[in-house]
Design an enzyme around this catalytic site. Structure first.
Site, PDB file in Angstrom:
ATOM      1  N   ARG A 160     -28.312   3.925 -19.750  1.00 43.22           N
ATOM      2  CA  ARG A 160     -29.221   5.004 -18.833  1.00 43.22           C
ATOM      3  C   ARG A 160     -30.118   5.607 -19.590  1.00 43.22           C
ATOM      4  O   ARG A 160     -30.702   6.902 -18.696  1.00 43.22           O
ATOM      5  CB  ARG A 160     -28.563   5.118 -17.479  1.00 43.22           C
ATOM      6  CG  ARG A 160     -28.339   3.750 -16.814  1.00 43.22           C
ATOM      7  CD  ARG A 160     -29.433   2.866 -16.288  1.00 43.22           C
ATOM      8  NE  ARG A 160     -29.054   1.728 -15.264  1.00 43.22           N
ATOM      9  CZ  ARG A 160     -28.181   0.842 -16.234  1.00 43.22           C
ATOM     10  NH1 ARG A 160     -28.523   0.363 -17.437  1.00 43.22           N
ATOM     11  NH2 ARG A 160     -27.843  -0.451 -15.411  1.00 43.22           N
ATOM     12  N   SER A 239     -29.939   2.794  -7.606  1.00 45.80           N
ATOM     13  CA  SER A 239     -28.767   2.982  -7.405  1.00 45.80           C
ATOM     14  C   SER A 239     -28.779   4.664  -8.077  1.00 45.80           C
ATOM     15  O   SER A 239     -30.362   4.850  -8.807  1.00 45.80           O
ATOM     16  CB  SER A 239     -28.670   2.461  -8.885  1.00 45.80           C
ATOM     17  OG  SER A 239     -28.147   1.130  -9.276  1.00 45.80           O
ATOM     18  N   GLU A 343     -29.570   9.826 -10.311  1.00 46.76           N
ATOM     19  CA  GLU A 343     -30.438   8.899 -11.873  1.00 46.76           C
ATOM     20  C   GLU A 343     -31.665   9.135 -11.311  1.00 46.76           C
ATOM     21  O   GLU A 343     -32.305   9.290 -12.585  1.00 46.76           O
ATOM     22  CB  GLU A 343     -29.866   7.507 -11.204  1.00 46.76           C
ATOM     23  CG  GLU A 343     -30.673   6.467 -13.057  1.00 46.76           C
ATOM     24  CD  GLU A 343     -30.469   4.925 -12.601  1.00 46.76           C
ATOM     25  OE1 GLU A 343     -30.623   3.617 -13.114  1.00 46.76           O
ATOM     26  OE2 GLU A 343     -29.031   4.849 -12.483  1.00 46.76           O
TER      27      GLU A 343
END
Length: 351
Positions: A160, A239, A343
């Site tokens: 990520r 998420s 995130e």
């Protein structure tokens, strides 16, 4: 270029949250994108780049500067080589690669947002990451004042993360190039256990591309991870927290906290994440800390389908959302000694 002033930004995000921008510019060509960026940089005007808006949390006060919405288009497929304009809708692009019989991104179906955002986050799901297929990223380098082409290695991809995320003020992605695979209509080897179970195969097996894509879409929809205007569980950024990656020492301490809280037989999720490092599940941590599906009584709540998604139930503010996020972070830290990291990109706000 289309230009608006005091323009609402909430409709441009999947959370449907946030105040207005002083100025909103919509660019439909690479040249317009570069021109808008250069203008803002020359004037010293703060710049916010918006693609699909699926990874943004914008403060209720909005953005004092120029918001640049990238609405470029371009799907150029030659053999197994694909070039996407940054403004292409990602999930539509995935569908077209499957229709073309090419493997490599089929398990990334249903992910909201634009193609230009995928290398920034190194978007991944169900055993695939875009870093496995991206060969080059064409971007405008604001520091150098020129358009550059970065190889896969130069993108510095990790979980990520990427060079673009590490230095968010430097690059504006214009185009992304991929190398896909012609496997006679079959998918890439299935890597994710949940996907394999849903498909009725073993990890490492291949299945028809269409079957892989449809199965992933069903799995995502069941977790509220496919956009649906009528379903408030999808009014989210997907998420909200990344899965924590812990050193061996930190994981041992964490494991001890798990046994202390949940009993000697409790075993937390653990996945190899490089030498001396282990990844665990943010969703598991949130659930076991007491924040179950549907948690909350206000206008911002945890999704009723997945504990990793924080959602706007229709009348939330960004402050409502952040209050919930902070409650979750504090609760997980108190329960397990692990600090969750958001995130989505925060604009004018923070946890």
């Amino acid at each position: 270029m289309l230009e608006l002033h005091d323009a609402p930004l909430a409709p441009l995000t999947t959370f449907r949250l946030g105040g207005p921008a002083t100025r909103l510019v919509t660019a439909t060509t690479d040249a317009e994108v570069v021109a808008a960026v250069r203008e803002a940089d020359a004037d010293g005007t703060p710049l916010l780049v918006i693609g699909g808006g699926s990874n943004l949390v914008i403060g209720d006060k909005g953005f004092a500067g120029t918001a640049l919405r990238i609405a470029t288009s371009g799907f150029d497929l030659v053999g197994t080589t694909l070039e996407l304009a940054a403004g292409e809708v990602w999930t539509n692009a995935v569908a077209r690669t499957v229709e073309a019989g090419l493997a490599g991104v089929e398990c990334l179906a249903g992910i909201p947002g634009s193609a230009g955002a995928t290398p920034i986050q190194n978007v991944g799901a169900y055993g695939q990451e875009v870093s496995a297929t991206i060969t080059e990223v064409i971007a405008y380098d604001r520091r150098a004042g020129e358009t550059v082409t970065l190889s896969n290695e130069e993108c510095a991809f990790s979980y990520r993360h990427s060079r673009f995320k590490a230095d968010p003020e430097r690059y504006v992605v214009l185009r992304v190039r991929f190398a896909l695979e012609d496997a006679d209509g079959l998918s890439a080897p299935v890597k994710y256990a949940e996907t394999a179970r849903a498909l009725g195969v073993e990890p490492g097996d291949r299945v028809p591309l269409t079957q892989a894509r449809e199965t992933v879409l069903e799995l995502r929809a069941g977790k509220g991870m496919v956009l649906d205007a009528e379903d408030h569980d999808t009014w989210s950024a997907g998420s909200f927290f990344t899965n924590p990656i812990l050193t061996d020492a930190d994981f041992a301490v964490f494991h001890a906290r798990v046994k202390e809280r949940l009993g000697e037989d409790a075993v937390p999720p653990a996945f190899p994440a490089g030498e001396g490092r282990t990844k665990t599940s943010a969703a598991w941590l949130i659930d076991k800390a007491g924040f179950t599906k549907g948690y909350g009584s206000g206008p911002a709540r945890i999704s009723g389908k997945h504990t990793l998604a924080l959602t706007n139930r229709g009348e939330a503010t960004t402050d409502d959302l952040l209050a919930l996020a902070r409650e979750v972070v504090a609760g997980v830290r108190e329960a397990f000694g692990v600090t969750l990291v958001n995130e989505p990109v925060m604009v004018g706000v923070g946890l």
